[in-house]
Design a protein around this motif. Sequence first.
Motif, PDB file in Angstrom:
ATOM      1  N   SER A   1       0.806  -1.224   0.000  1.00  0.00           N
ATOM      2  CA  SER A   1       0.000   0.000   0.000  1.00  0.00           C
ATOM      3  C   SER A   1       0.833   1.265   0.000  1.00  0.00           C
ATOM      4  CB  SER A   1      -0.947   0.019   1.192  1.00  0.00           C
ATOM      5  OG  SER A   1      -0.226   0.131   2.397  1.00  0.00           O
ATOM      6  N   PHE A   2       1.948   1.288   0.715  1.00  0.00           N
ATOM      7  CA  PHE A   2       2.760   2.496   0.832  1.00  0.00           C
ATOM      8  C   PHE A   2       1.854   3.672   1.151  1.00  0.00           C
ATOM      9  CE2 PHE A   2       5.498  -0.357  -1.069  1.00  0.00           C
ATOM     10  CZ  PHE A   2       5.096  -0.685  -2.340  1.00  0.00           C
TER      11      PHE A   2
ATOM     12  N   THR B   1      10.587 -10.837  -5.940  1.00  0.00           N
ATOM     13  CA  THR B   1      10.676 -11.071  -7.376  1.00  0.00           C
ATOM     14  C   THR B   1      10.943  -9.727  -8.051  1.00  0.00           C
ATOM     15  OG1 THR B   1       8.284 -10.811  -7.624  1.00  0.00           O
ATOM     16  CG2 THR B   1       9.117 -13.072  -7.327  1.00  0.00           C
ATOM     17  N   PRO B   2      11.626  -9.729  -9.185  1.00  0.00           N
ATOM     18  CA  PRO B   2      11.951  -8.453  -9.841  1.00  0.00           C
ATOM     19  C   PRO B   2      10.750  -7.520 -10.056  1.00  0.00           C
ATOM     20  CG  PRO B   2      13.251 -10.188 -10.799  1.00  0.00           C
ATOM     21  CD  PRO B   2      12.264 -10.861  -9.868  1.00  0.00           C
ATOM     22  N   PRO B   3       9.599  -8.013 -10.536  1.00  0.00           N
ATOM     23  CA  PRO B   3       8.473  -7.080 -10.724  1.00  0.00           C
ATOM     24  C   PRO B   3       7.972  -6.488  -9.400  1.00  0.00           C
ATOM     25  CG  PRO B   3       8.092  -9.118 -11.953  1.00  0.00           C
ATOM     26  CD  PRO B   3       9.279  -9.344 -11.069  1.00  0.00           C
ATOM     27  N   CYS B   4       7.921  -7.319  -8.356  1.00  0.00           N
ATOM     28  CA  CYS B   4       7.473  -6.817  -7.050  1.00  0.00           C
ATOM     29  C   CYS B   4       8.491  -5.825  -6.498  1.00  0.00           C
ATOM     30  CB  CYS B   4       7.262  -7.973  -6.076  1.00  0.00           C
ATOM     31  SG  CYS B   4       6.750  -7.442  -4.426  1.00  0.00           S
TER      32      CYS B   4
ATOM     33  N   MET C   1       9.934  -0.642  -4.611  1.00  0.00           N
ATOM     34  CA  MET C   1      10.910   0.438  -4.512  1.00  0.00           C
ATOM     35  C   MET C   1      10.345   1.745  -5.062  1.00  0.00           C
ATOM     36  SD  MET C   1      13.155  -1.046  -2.798  1.00  0.00           S
ATOM     37  CE  MET C   1      14.344   0.279  -2.721  1.00  0.00           C
ATOM     38  N   ALA C   2       9.534   1.673  -6.106  1.00  0.00           N
ATOM     39  CA  ALA C   2       8.886   2.880  -6.630  1.00  0.00           C
ATOM     40  C   ALA C   2       7.976   3.486  -5.572  1.00  0.00           C
ATOM     41  CB  ALA C   2       8.095   2.555  -7.893  1.00  0.00           C
ATOM     42  N   GLY C   3       7.244   2.650  -4.875  1.00  0.00           N
ATOM     43  CA  GLY C   3       6.375   3.142  -3.803  1.00  0.00           C
ATOM     44  C   GLY C   3       7.163   3.750  -2.664  1.00  0.00           C
ATOM     45  N   MET C   4       8.290   3.125  -2.321  1.00  0.00           N
ATOM     46  CA  MET C   4       9.129   3.660  -1.248  1.00  0.00           C
ATOM     47  C   MET C   4       9.724   5.014  -1.654  1.00  0.00           C
ATOM     48  SD  MET C   4       8.812   1.518   1.177  1.00  0.00           S
ATOM     49  CE  MET C   4      10.099   1.963   2.308  1.00  0.00           C
TER      50      MET C   4
END
Length: 90
Positions: A15-16, A65-68, A73-76
């Motif tokens: 969720s971030f 996994t790479p997609p997750c 990381m984008a959310g963080m």
Amino acid sequence: MLMKNVMAVAFLATSFSASAMAQGYDFRQQAEALCMNDVLTLCSAYVPDEGQIMACMQARRAQLTPPCRKIFMAGMRQQRQQSQRQQTAD
């Protein structure tokens, strides 16, 4: 009931909070789809504690996994940027 909990886990783990909301519903759906198995495999012991799930994912980000990992990381990054903007505004 189990499926409902699984979906909740996937959302909680990805969720971030503010960042997911800011990026919209599509981001949330994408994060759920990409990270559900990672959460259940790596961090299920922490369900339903969102903070613990996030800490687990952060600690195990190399195992995601790479997609997750990419969406996590984008959310963080988004969350950090929002935090910095709020601090600047205060």
